[in-house]
Design a protein around this motif. Structure first.
Motif, mmCIF file in Angstrom:
data_model
loop_
_atom_site.group_PDB
_atom_site.id
_atom_site.type_symbol
_atom_site.label_atom_id
_atom_site.label_comp_id
_atom_site.label_asym_id
_atom_site.label_seq_id
_atom_site.Cartn_x
_atom_site.Cartn_y
_atom_site.Cartn_z
ATOM 1 N N SER A 54 8.225 -49.964 -31.291
ATOM 2 C CA SER A 54 7.246 -49.006 -30.767
ATOM 3 C C SER A 54 7.240 -47.706 -31.584
ATOM 4 O O SER A 54 8.293 -47.160 -31.890
ATOM 5 N N ILE A 55 6.047 -47.223 -31.888
ATOM 6 C CA ILE A 55 5.928 -45.936 -32.576
ATOM 7 C C ILE A 55 5.832 -44.790 -31.569
ATOM 8 O O ILE A 55 5.766 -43.629 -31.954
ATOM 9 N N ASP A 56 5.842 -45.103 -30.279
ATOM 10 C CA ASP A 56 5.715 -44.096 -29.225
ATOM 11 C C ASP A 56 7.048 -43.658 -28.633
ATOM 12 O O ASP A 56 7.075 -42.899 -27.675
ATOM 13 N N ALA A 57 8.168 -44.126 -29.178
ATOM 14 C CA ALA A 57 9.481 -43.767 -28.641
ATOM 15 C C ALA A 57 10.021 -42.516 -29.327
ATOM 16 O O ALA A 57 9.949 -42.383 -30.550
ATOM 17 N N MET A 58 10.569 -41.614 -28.531
ATOM 18 C CA MET A 58 11.183 -40.375 -29.031
ATOM 19 C C MET A 58 12.609 -40.314 -28.492
ATOM 20 O O MET A 58 12.852 -40.708 -27.348
ATOM 21 N N ILE A 59 13.553 -39.815 -29.311
ATOM 22 C CA ILE A 59 14.950 -39.728 -28.885
ATOM 23 C C ILE A 59 15.549 -38.364 -29.209
ATOM 24 O O ILE A 59 15.086 -37.663 -30.098
ATOM 25 N N CYS A 60 16.612 -38.021 -28.470
ATOM 26 C CA CYS A 60 17.399 -36.827 -28.789
ATOM 27 C C CYS A 60 18.650 -37.299 -29.528
ATOM 28 O O CYS A 60 18.830 -38.487 -29.773
ATOM 29 N N SER A 61 19.544 -36.401 -29.867
ATOM 30 C CA SER A 61 20.740 -36.775 -30.614
ATOM 31 C C SER A 61 21.703 -37.631 -29.796
ATOM 32 O O SER A 61 22.596 -38.270 -30.349
ATOM 33 N N TYR A 62 21.529 -37.683 -28.471
ATOM 34 C CA TYR A 62 22.348 -38.537 -27.616
ATOM 35 C C TYR A 62 21.651 -39.862 -27.302
ATOM 36 O O TYR A 62 22.108 -40.628 -26.481
ATOM 37 N N GLU A 63 20.514 -40.100 -27.950
ATOM 38 C CA GLU A 63 19.725 -41.317 -27.815
ATOM 39 C C GLU A 63 19.011 -41.460 -26.476
ATOM 40 O O GLU A 63 18.619 -42.562 -26.085
ATOM 41 N N CYS A 64 18.845 -40.347 -25.740
ATOM 42 C CA CYS A 64 17.991 -40.382 -24.553
ATOM 43 C C CYS A 64 16.599 -40.743 -25.079
ATOM 44 O O CYS A 64 16.191 -40.251 -26.128
ATOM 45 N N THR A 65 15.879 -41.580 -24.373
ATOM 46 C CA THR A 65 14.623 -42.133 -24.884
ATOM 47 C C THR A 65 13.462 -41.816 -23.955
ATOM 48 O O THR A 65 13.540 -42.039 -22.746
ATOM 49 N N LYS A 76 7.734 -31.008 -22.869
ATOM 50 C CA LYS A 76 7.477 -29.967 -23.865
ATOM 51 C C LYS A 76 8.402 -30.057 -25.084
ATOM 52 O O LYS A 76 8.882 -29.054 -25.605
ATOM 53 N N GLY A 77 8.689 -31.309 -25.507
ATOM 54 C CA GLY A 77 9.447 -31.523 -26.729
ATOM 55 C C GLY A 77 10.955 -31.423 -26.615
ATOM 56 O O GLY A 77 11.658 -31.517 -27.608
ATOM 57 N N HIS A 78 11.465 -31.233 -25.396
ATOM 58 C CA HIS A 78 12.914 -31.069 -25.220
ATOM 59 C C HIS A 78 13.473 -32.092 -24.235
ATOM 60 O O HIS A 78 12.851 -32.402 -23.220
ATOM 61 N N CYS A 79 14.668 -32.553 -24.521
ATOM 62 C CA CYS A 79 15.340 -33.524 -23.655
ATOM 63 C C CYS A 79 15.763 -32.836 -22.354
ATOM 64 O O CYS A 79 16.419 -31.796 -22.401
ATOM 65 N N PRO A 80 15.420 -33.402 -21.210
ATOM 66 C CA PRO A 80 15.810 -32.799 -19.939
ATOM 67 C C PRO A 80 17.307 -32.952 -19.648
ATOM 68 O O PRO A 80 17.852 -32.256 -18.801
ATOM 69 N N ASN A 81 17.985 -33.846 -20.364
ATOM 70 C CA ASN A 81 19.408 -34.074 -20.136
ATOM 71 C C ASN A 81 20.303 -33.115 -20.915
ATOM 72 O O ASN A 81 21.263 -32.577 -20.380
ATOM 73 N N CYS A 82 19.987 -32.914 -22.209
ATOM 74 C CA CYS A 82 20.853 -32.075 -23.046
ATOM 75 C C CYS A 82 20.168 -30.807 -23.546
ATOM 76 O O CYS A 82 20.832 -29.924 -24.087
ATOM 77 N N GLY A 83 18.841 -30.724 -23.414
ATOM 78 C CA GLY A 83 18.110 -29.551 -23.874
ATOM 79 C C GLY A 83 17.744 -29.587 -25.352
ATOM 80 O O GLY A 83 17.070 -28.699 -25.854
ATOM 81 N N GLY A 84 18.192 -30.629 -26.057
ATOM 82 C CA GLY A 84 17.892 -30.749 -27.492
ATOM 83 C C GLY A 84 16.457 -31.171 -27.749
ATOM 84 O O GLY A 84 15.733 -31.562 -26.833
ATOM 85 N N ASN A 85 16.056 -31.087 -29.016
ATOM 86 C CA ASN A 85 14.690 -31.489 -29.350
ATOM 87 C C ASN A 85 14.601 -33.004 -29.453
ATOM 88 O O ASN A 85 15.597 -33.702 -29.602
ATOM 89 N N LEU A 86 13.397 -33.520 -29.330
ATOM 90 C CA LEU A 86 13.144 -34.957 -29.368
ATOM 91 C C LEU A 86 12.386 -35.292 -30.642
ATOM 92 O O LEU A 86 11.427 -34.609 -30.999
ATOM 93 N N GLN A 87 12.842 -36.336 -31.318
ATOM 94 C CA GLN A 87 12.271 -36.772 -32.587
ATOM 95 C C GLN A 87 11.843 -38.226 -32.478
ATOM 96 O O GLN A 87 12.353 -38.968 -31.639
ATOM 97 N N PRO A 88 10.930 -38.672 -33.365
ATOM 98 C CA PRO A 88 10.541 -40.087 -33.327
ATOM 99 C C PRO A 88 11.751 -40.999 -33.551
ATOM 100 O O PRO A 88 12.589 -40.729 -34.405
ATOM 101 N N ARG A 89 11.838 -42.042 -32.741
ATOM 102 C CA ARG A 89 12.922 -43.009 -32.881
ATOM 103 C C ARG A 89 12.586 -43.941 -34.048
ATOM 104 O O ARG A 89 11.453 -44.373 -34.205
ATOM 105 N N PRO A 90 13.569 -44.275 -34.874
ATOM 106 C CA PRO A 90 13.306 -45.232 -35.955
ATOM 107 C C PRO A 90 12.854 -46.565 -35.389
ATOM 108 O O PRO A 90 13.225 -46.945 -34.280
#
Length: 95
Positions: A54-65, A76-90
């Motif tokens: 999927s090209i629609d998956a985004m993850i944080c550095s802890y792999e929250c998806t 708003k671009g931030h993980c609700p669990n860790c507060g980090g930013n979310l990037q496209p998942r490979p």
């Protein structure tokens, strides 16, 4: 010299299953049976299916998806669990 030392994660993998770092300049192999990323199959917020390709998956550095709709909307671009930013998942091509 690049590739002469292993990162912490790679060192731990090598201890547990014999795989080695694939960093720049490293020619070691990786155990394909043990995936590097946990590819979660659904958005953790709305439960939209997110298969490995999927090209629609985004993850944080802890792999929250999360899906792109949740990331660009309520999260708003931030993980609700860790507060980090979310990037496209490979994308992992299914074999």
């Amino acid at each position: 010299m690049r590739g002469s030392t292993l990162c912490t994660k790679a060192t731990e993998r090598q201890r547990t299953n014999g795989s080695k770092c694939m960093g720049l300049g490293c020619s070691a192999s990786v155990d394909r049976e043990q995936p590097m990323l946990e590819m979660r199959q659904t958005c953790e917020r709305c439960h939209t299916p997110l298969p490995m390709d999927s090209i629609d998956a985004m993850i944080c550095s802890y792999e929250c998806t999360f899906c792109t709709a949740c990331v660009s909307g309520p999260l708003k671009g931030h993980c609700p669990n860790c507060g980090g930013n979310l990037q496209p998942r490979p994308i992992r091509v299914q074999q």
